[in-house]
Design an enzyme around this catalytic site. Structure first.
Site, PDB file in Angstrom:
ATOM      1  CG  ASP A 106      71.323  40.804  10.318  1.00 45.84           C
ATOM      2  OD1 ASP A 106      71.784  40.967  11.460  1.00 45.84           O
ATOM      3  OD2 ASP A 106      72.016  40.458   9.346  1.00 45.84           O
ATOM      4  CD  GLU A 121      71.632  43.077   6.896  1.00 42.24           C
ATOM      5  OE1 GLU A 121      71.815  41.843   6.859  1.00 42.24           O
ATOM      6  OE2 GLU A 121      72.242  43.831   7.662  1.00 42.24           O
ATOM      7  CG  ASP A 155      75.084  33.238  15.918  1.00 41.09           C
ATOM      8  OD1 ASP A 155      76.168  33.809  15.853  1.00 41.09           O
ATOM      9  OD2 ASP A 155      74.193  33.322  15.037  1.00 41.09           O
ATOM     10  CG  HIS A 159      76.181  33.439  12.141  1.00 44.67           C
ATOM     11  ND1 HIS A 159      75.382  34.441  12.615  1.00 44.67           N
ATOM     12  CD2 HIS A 159      76.706  33.902  10.983  1.00 44.67           C
ATOM     13  CE1 HIS A 159      75.418  35.465  11.785  1.00 44.67           C
ATOM     14  NE2 HIS A 159      76.210  35.163  10.777  1.00 44.67           N
TER      15      HIS A 159
END
Ligand code: XUL
Ligand code: CO
Length: 445
Positions: free
Chosen positions: A347, A276, A112, A109
């Site tokens: 993730d 996910e 981040d 991101h």
């Protein structure tokens, strides 16, 4: 041999060299037991099958904090006070990690990788400065960007949503972030760009005009696509479904909801899905179900790899170690076209009490091995077991005669109804579920 992976001089993961494949009997926690990147399975190397990626946010920004207590992880890159200096140290540590682990990709991101400044311009300048260094490090290491994204959920201004915020001014800040994050992704040659809904959803319909918010989201994603394409982005835009958390009702609930949204707003040529596992299970689906659904609609894009805890309903983002999930996922992918231009992004985060630096390696290694075992099992199931034939046989009444005519659209409803009388009561056919499940067990070795 020490690796030349850092641009700064510091080595963060001291005592850890490049992670090697040592085979299933190895007792070395810092070695692969099953993931052998050059091993060919079903016509491709393992490296090509998985296109593994490390998530910047969990591995280099996570602290282990939870609602009941502060962070537990004391990592050297967090000790630097100046935010830009800390961002650069984190980048050094990240590229050292990617290279030693031997993954071809990473994801981030905007927030981040670089800190917010005092205004939009300063924030974008910070990002550009860090992206220039990341660009250099990518060139030097060969590690590539699987996708970039913008964090449209942490800043308090997004408490009522970002793109779906009822206040237009908030939406413009989301635009500033998405534009900058897209520019960064393009500069770094990212294969994809992700939109995860963050706070795009609501808590109470009493204060929410859902139709208007969704129209804003659809329009915004069209404009993001147009900007990206005009700026030379050739990759895929991805939407990542999640049913709840942080909002009670998330607009991108699951694959089916996002497929409907993509079509309603005419995004189907440019947008696909990033799926996910822990989001699938929160929606009451299995990972395999969600991935198969996206494949069947021609909208499968990429994967965020993790698993939830079956005992609770939170997004715990654990490393995927469950061999059944891995095998069923790999069965679906091997039956389809694989991950394509997408990949498998971890993730996932180490648990709050896994506080050693090496635990970040161990989490990734364990999950890479689990997926490699899933691939080997799925390959065995598809090539050696009766399962594919059994499944085909289940549908064989549609392969010829009237069944085949039906599939070709040749019967009206009343004609079909007449056939029921001709056939009489069909003979009972077992679904054999236990046999299918036992075959899966047989090939997980
Ligand atoms: C949140 C989540 C995000 C997205 C990227 O649950 O999965 O980290 O993957 O914004
Ligand atoms: Co995710």
């Amino acid at each position: 041999m020490p690796l030349d992976v850092t641009i700064g001089n510091k080595e963060y993961f001291q005592g850890i060299d490049k992670i090697e494949f040592e085979g299933p009997d190895s007792r070395n926690p810092l070695a692969f037991k099953y993931y052998d990147e050059n091993k060919i399975v079903a016509g491709k190397t393992m490296k090509e099958h998985f296109r593994f990626s490390v998530a910047y946010w969990h591995s280099f920004c996570g602290t282990g904090g939870d609602p009941f207590g502060p962070g537990t992880m004391v990592f050297p890159w967090d000790e630097i006070q100046d935010p830009m200096a800390a961002a650069k140290a984190r980048l050094d540590a990240a590229f050292e990690f990617f290279t030693k682990l031997g993954v071809p990709f990473y994801c981030f991101h905007d927030r981040d990788i670089s800190p917010e400044g005092d205004n939009v311009k300063e924030t974008e300048d910070n990002l550009k400065e860090i992206i220039d260094i990341a660009y250099e490090k990518q060139g030097k290491s060969g590690v590539k960007l699987l996708w970039g994204t913008a964090n449209l959920f942490s800043n308090p201004r997004y408490m009522n949503g970002a793109i779906t915020n009822p206040d237009f001014q908030v939406l413009t800040h989301a635009a500033a972030q998405v534009k900058a994050a897209l520019d960064a992704t393009i500069k770094l040659g990212g294969d994809n760009y992700v939109f995860w809904g963050g706070r795009e959803g609501y808590y109470s319909l009493l204060n929410t005009d859902m139709k208007r918010e969704l129209d804003h989201l659809g329009l915004f994603l069209q404009k993001a696509r147009d900007y990206g394409r005009e700026s030379g982005f050739e990759g895929t835009f991805l939407i990542e479904p999640k049913p709840m958390e942080p909002s009670k009702h998330q607009y991108d609930f699951d694959v089916s909801a996002v497929v409907a949204f993509i079509h309603k707003y005419g995004l189907e040529k440019d947008y696909k899905l990033n799926i996910e596992n822990n989001h699938a299970t929160l929606a009451g689906h299995t990972y395999a179900h969600e991935v198969q659904t996206a494949i069947d609609y021609g909208l499968f894009g990429s994967l965020d790899i993790n698993q939830g805890d079956p005992m609770n309903g939170w997004d715990t983002d654990e490393f995927l170690l469950n061999l059944y999930d891995a095998t069923e996922l790999m069965l679906v992918l091997l039956n389809g076209d694989g991950v394509g231009n997408g990949g498998m992004n971890f993730d996932a985060k180490t648990r709050r009490n896994s506080t050693d630096l090496e635990d970040i390696f161990i989490g990734h290694i364990g999950s890479m091995d689990a997926l490699a075992r899933g691939l080997l099992a799925a390959d065995g199931i598809l090539n050696k077991s009766n399962l594919p034939d059994m499944k085909k046989e289940r549908y064989s009444s549609f392969d010829q005669g009237d069944g085949s005519s039906f599939e070709n659209g040749n019967f009206r409803l009343d004609e079909l109804a007449n056939l029921a009388e001709v056939y009489g009561e069909p003979k009972q056919t077992s679904g054999k579920q236990e046999l299918y499940e036992a075959i899966i067990n047989q090939y997980i070795r």
